[in-house]
Write a protein that holds these residues in place. Structure first.
Motif, PDB file in Angstrom:
ATOM      1  N   SER A 208     -65.344  12.761  22.565  1.00 15.20           N
ATOM      2  CA  SER A 208     -66.280  11.640  22.647  1.00 15.20           C
ATOM      3  C   SER A 208     -65.547  10.314  22.831  1.00 15.20           C
ATOM      4  CB  SER A 208     -67.142  11.588  21.390  1.00 15.20           C
ATOM      5  OG  SER A 208     -68.021  10.487  21.421  1.00 15.20           O
ATOM      6  N   GLU A 209     -64.434  10.138  22.129  1.00 15.43           N
ATOM      7  CA  GLU A 209     -63.655   8.897  22.240  1.00 15.43           C
ATOM      8  C   GLU A 209     -63.047   8.743  23.633  1.00 15.43           C
ATOM      9  OE1 GLU A 209     -62.108   8.041  17.701  1.00 15.43           O
ATOM     10  OE2 GLU A 209     -60.944   9.418  18.944  1.00 15.43           O
ATOM     11  N   ILE A 210     -62.564   9.842  24.200  1.00 11.92           N
ATOM     12  CA  ILE A 210     -62.001   9.783  25.560  1.00 11.92           C
ATOM     13  C   ILE A 210     -63.094   9.435  26.559  1.00 11.92           C
ATOM     14  CG2 ILE A 210     -60.909  11.101  27.418  1.00 11.92           C
ATOM     15  CD1 ILE A 210     -59.467  12.738  25.276  1.00 11.92           C
ATOM     16  N   LEU A 211     -64.255  10.062  26.419  1.00 10.81           N
ATOM     17  CA  LEU A 211     -65.358   9.779  27.337  1.00 10.81           C
ATOM     18  C   LEU A 211     -65.784   8.317  27.252  1.00 10.81           C
ATOM     19  CD1 LEU A 211     -67.476  10.698  29.361  1.00 10.81           C
ATOM     20  CD2 LEU A 211     -68.894  11.463  27.434  1.00 10.81           C
ATOM     21  N   THR A 212     -65.911   7.798  26.040  1.00 10.73           N
ATOM     22  CA  THR A 212     -66.288   6.389  25.866  1.00 10.73           C
ATOM     23  C   THR A 212     -65.255   5.469  26.516  1.00 10.73           C
ATOM     24  OG1 THR A 212     -67.435   6.860  23.789  1.00 10.73           O
ATOM     25  CG2 THR A 212     -66.743   4.590  24.157  1.00 10.73           C
ATOM     26  N   MET A 213     -63.983   5.781  26.322  1.00  9.67           N
ATOM     27  CA  MET A 213     -62.922   4.984  26.925  1.00  9.67           C
ATOM     28  C   MET A 213     -62.987   5.024  28.451  1.00  9.67           C
ATOM     29  SD  MET A 213     -59.757   5.346  28.592  1.00  9.67           S
ATOM     30  CE  MET A 213     -59.188   6.973  28.142  1.00  9.67           C
ATOM     31  N   LEU A 214     -63.204   6.210  29.000  1.00  8.25           N
ATOM     32  CA  LEU A 214     -63.265   6.337  30.460  1.00  8.25           C
ATOM     33  C   LEU A 214     -64.421   5.537  31.057  1.00  8.25           C
ATOM     34  CD1 LEU A 214     -62.374  10.108  30.996  1.00  8.25           C
ATOM     35  CD2 LEU A 214     -61.204   8.153  32.044  1.00  8.25           C
ATOM     36  N   LEU A 215     -65.555   5.528  30.381  1.00  5.75           N
ATOM     37  CA  LEU A 215     -66.706   4.781  30.901  1.00  5.75           C
ATOM     38  C   LEU A 215     -66.443   3.277  30.871  1.00  5.75           C
ATOM     39  CD1 LEU A 215     -69.646   6.860  29.385  1.00  5.75           C
ATOM     40  CD2 LEU A 215     -68.807   6.867  31.739  1.00  5.75           C
ATOM     41  N   VAL A 216     -65.743   2.801  29.845  1.00  3.76           N
ATOM     42  CA  VAL A 216     -65.338   1.390  29.823  1.00  3.76           C
ATOM     43  C   VAL A 216     -64.361   1.125  30.969  1.00  3.76           C
ATOM     44  CG1 VAL A 216     -64.128  -0.407  28.513  1.00  3.76           C
ATOM     45  CG2 VAL A 216     -65.732   1.128  27.348  1.00  3.76           C
ATOM     46  N   TYR A 217     -63.447   2.054  31.183  1.00 10.15           N
ATOM     47  CA  TYR A 217     -62.469   1.931  32.273  1.00 10.15           C
ATOM     48  C   TYR A 217     -63.176   1.820  33.627  1.00 10.15           C
ATOM     49  CZ  TYR A 217     -58.137   3.014  34.844  1.00 10.15           C
ATOM     50  OH  TYR A 217     -57.044   2.968  35.684  1.00 10.15           O
ATOM     51  N   PHE A 218     -64.204   2.633  33.831  1.00  9.90           N
ATOM     52  CA  PHE A 218     -64.987   2.553  35.066  1.00  9.90           C
ATOM     53  C   PHE A 218     -65.688   1.195  35.178  1.00  9.90           C
ATOM     54  CE2 PHE A 218     -64.043   6.863  35.768  1.00  9.90           C
ATOM     55  CZ  PHE A 218     -64.585   7.296  36.968  1.00  9.90           C
ATOM     56  N   GLU A 219     -66.250   0.717  34.076  1.00 17.42           N
ATOM     57  CA  GLU A 219     -66.940  -0.579  34.090  1.00 17.42           C
ATOM     58  C   GLU A 219     -65.990  -1.702  34.482  1.00 17.42           C
ATOM     59  OE1 GLU A 219     -70.493  -1.103  31.109  1.00 17.42           O
ATOM     60  OE2 GLU A 219     -68.821  -0.179  30.033  1.00 17.42           O
ATOM     61  N   LEU A 220     -64.753  -1.612  34.025  1.00 16.61           N
ATOM     62  CA  LEU A 220     -63.767  -2.659  34.310  1.00 16.61           C
ATOM     63  C   LEU A 220     -63.337  -2.669  35.774  1.00 16.61           C
ATOM     64  CD1 LEU A 220     -61.459  -2.397  31.160  1.00 16.61           C
ATOM     65  CD2 LEU A 220     -62.914  -4.340  31.789  1.00 16.61           C
ATOM     66  N   HIS A 221     -63.394  -1.513  36.416  1.00 18.60           N
ATOM     67  CA  HIS A 221     -62.819  -1.407  37.765  1.00 18.60           C
ATOM     68  C   HIS A 221     -63.838  -1.224  38.883  1.00 18.60           C
ATOM     69  CE1 HIS A 221     -58.571  -1.331  36.558  1.00 18.60           C
ATOM     70  NE2 HIS A 221     -59.048  -0.807  35.432  1.00 18.60           N
TER      71      HIS A 221
END
Length: 239
Positions: A208-221
């Protein structure tokens, strides 16, 4: 102009009583949106509403007049008949999640053959495999490569992942720097094969933590990227 192309269904929207507006990622022309009039009430037509379920892979013939209006699909057939993608509950949740991700991620109305082949290959892989607990993590991680912001893995010994820059570093330098066990596990997805990533052992919390991080990463880029509405359903299944 007529085009003939394989196409992946990204999204469909009911329009009026009988029409559908469908968004497809085509192999030859990138992202395209079409209106299919009467398809919801047609019982004998060659083109069925069922063709436009998310992530269905089609072969289409379409008219592109390029006049600023929605185009029309003249003919379509299903290229790959899925065995489990739309009937298995877990895979169906993944299908809606992936289609939501792609709806926010793909914007180019031009061919991207590498991205198309990646999507086609991974969708077919999901349909034919059962060990899929890490599928969404592996899918998103690899997708960044085709969208142009794959993490720089040259400093994997560093503990901190700078999401803003897409690099690993030794210390925090901004609010988008993250570290912890989930980042250590995320590193295992970088450079491994898609199938190999299914064998990475993750706790529900770490996944869950990795998924949350990846979605933030997508939002940033990605400009305009929105967290998928289907995220809550996916979290219930995998966490």
């Amino acid at each position: 102009m007529m085009i003939n192309s394989p196409a992946i269904v990204i999204h469909s929207l009911r329009y009026s009583e009988a029409d559908l507006i469908v968004t497809l990622f085509t192999k030859t022309n990138g992202l395209q949106t079409y209106i299919q009039k009467g398809v919801l009430k047609s019982k004998r037509g060659k083109i069925r509403a069922s063709f436009f379920q998310p992530l269905t892979i089609l072969e289409i013939e379409a008219s592109h007049r390029n006049k600023g209006t929605l185009e029309r699909i003249k003919d379509a057939r299903v290229l790959s008949h899925y065995a489990s993608l739309h009937t298995d509950v877990i895979k169906s949740a993944l299908v809606f999640f992936i289609s939501d991700i792609l709806k926010s991620s793909i914007q180019e109305e031009e061919a991207n053959l590498d991205l198309f082949e990646y999507l086609q290959t991974t969708i077919l892989w999901l349909d034919t495999h059962d060990t899929i607990g890490n599928f969404h993590i592996a899918f998103l991680t690899k997708l960044t490569q085709y969208l142009g912001f794959y993490p720089d893995d040259s400093n994997l010994n560093d503990d901190c992942f700078n999401m803003q820059e897409g690099i690993f570093q030794s210390e925090d330098t901004n609010i988008y720097c993250v570290s912890g066990n989930h980042i250590s596990k995320f590193k295992e997805f970088l450079g491994t094969t898609f199938e190999g990533s299914m064998n990475i052992r993750l706790s529900k919390n770490t996944r869950s933590e990795i998924l949350t991080m990846l979605l933030v990463y997508f939002e940033l880029h990605l400009h305009g990227f929105k967290k998928p509405k289907s995220l809550s359903v996916l979290n219930e299944i995998f966490t």
